[in-house]
Scaffold this active site. Sequence first.
Site, short mmCIF file in Angstrom:
data_model
loop_
_atom_site.label_atom_id
_atom_site.label_comp_id
_atom_site.label_asym_id
_atom_site.label_seq_id
_atom_site.Cartn_x
_atom_site.Cartn_y
_atom_site.Cartn_z
N LYS A 77 17.76 41.69 -41.52
CA LYS A 77 16.35 41.97 -41.71
C LYS A 77 15.75 41.34 -42.96
O LYS A 77 16.55 41.52 -44.12
CB LYS A 77 15.98 43.37 -41.87
CG LYS A 77 14.41 44.09 -41.76
CD LYS A 77 14.31 45.37 -41.61
CE LYS A 77 12.90 45.79 -41.86
NZ LYS A 77 12.65 47.19 -41.74
N SER A 152 9.89 49.10 -38.51
CA SER A 152 9.51 47.50 -38.88
C SER A 152 10.44 46.76 -38.69
O SER A 152 10.52 45.33 -38.76
CB SER A 152 9.26 47.82 -40.54
OG SER A 152 10.37 48.30 -41.06
N SER A 176 11.90 53.29 -39.06
CA SER A 176 12.01 51.71 -38.67
C SER A 176 13.20 50.95 -38.17
O SER A 176 13.31 49.73 -37.93
CB SER A 176 11.46 51.03 -39.97
OG SER A 176 10.14 51.28 -40.22
#
Length: 487
Positions: A77, A152, A176
């Site tokens: 990420k 996210s 997330s």
Amino acid sequence: MDYFKQDLTSLHELLVKKEISVTELVKETFATIKQRDQKLAAFLTLNEQTALEQAALLDQNGVDPENILAGIPLAIKDNIVTKDLRTTAASKILENFQPIYNATVMDKLAVKQVITVGKTNLDEFAMGGSTENSAFKITKNAWDQTKVPGGSSGGSAAAVASGEVIGALGSDTGGSIRQPAAFNGIVGVKPTYGRVSRFGLIAFASSMDQIGPLTRTVKDNALILNAISGVDPHDATSSTQSVPDFAAGLDGDIKGMRIAVPKEYLGKGIAADVREAIQNAINTFEKLGASVAEVSLPHSKYGVPVYYIIASSEASSNLQRFDGIRYGYRAQDVKNLEDVYVKSRSKAFGDEVKRRIMLGTFSLSAGTYDAFFKKAAQVRTLICRDFAKVYRDYDLILGPTAPTTAFGIGEDIDDPVTMYMNDILTIPVNLAGLPGMSLPAGFSNGLPVGLQLIANQFDEQTLYRAGYAFEQATDFHKQVPAIGGQN
């Protein structure tokens, strides 16, 4: 390489026996990413040249038979700092940021000879639940490209679910990792707060952020968590608790396990098809020999307002460092120092980030601190006590990961309150610092439904044991989206 037909164990055997070289594996991974990512938009940056150099070195020296992650391509990420590899947090303010150091998790993966293939898209600074708030692109759901992948960590989840990579790292501040795992039909784990070092994770809310793995199977998830866990002198909040082998003892036997189902997690607002899938999951656990009973977490209904006050307050403090002076975007049409600050931040931060900075600054200001931030911190304590009371009598808590399946792109983007409520089932876990797992538990209209398991602090082993038993008793994890060749 068809990652839908492999797991870390089988892939490792192929590499050790030299039935496939690390270079071939990495080349095929990039070929798949370039083909599928045209539809998905999961990646922001690829690391092709360095990855191939690392692969060639590993082929030259041979893959260590004792190191199951050696030569395995993983995605990261893009709010996790990677030395010499662009790290943006999906924000214009860090559009061309090249870090000069690694996050601790990256150093730990490097020791295991993992190959980083690239950085995945996210909501800007991890603020959002749909990956629509990125400054660069909107990632699509692996199962239906008209739907959001969640957020996210939507880029990481879509990359794993579509078979672009076998695993990825995400971060979880209020759901997330787990919510995008649910929306994409994969396994996502948010470890206990402090289990994994936050050093090098671009901070959103420091008292809740945690890095964790996303994979297609429970055992693969445990193997990656083994590699990234442990105390870190760079992170004062990392725990000195010893790290067990999370992948050990996964035998499918959960007879006698005591599971609690909070009545609040299956009440108003939960879609009927999601409720039905969770009820079927409860029946599966009972058939496996676990006992399931209803409990109450009375203060969980306050989780969303408490989270958005505390997390936004911490964000307003953490994001002060992005000032246009030391690194990142700097506005050019300025007349004085104040202009630099105001114009750089105004132009480079997205709407959602500005919204949360303003909410957090308001909550911390002299006239409102007692009414908002202090009160939220007090209710957070009550939420923690609710969980502690349940764990006196039960091993696990079970419920849905999200109240619905993935919603349409653009559907909720202009309604922040509805968007915030999508995290109502995951947020209390972060407020209490507990470990949580989402794993696939069924489908509704072709979209995955996520089952959430929540364990007591530092009891990830119970989480993995229960998740593995459920996975072995069902075949949801074997389903493959159309983008991966079938449905």
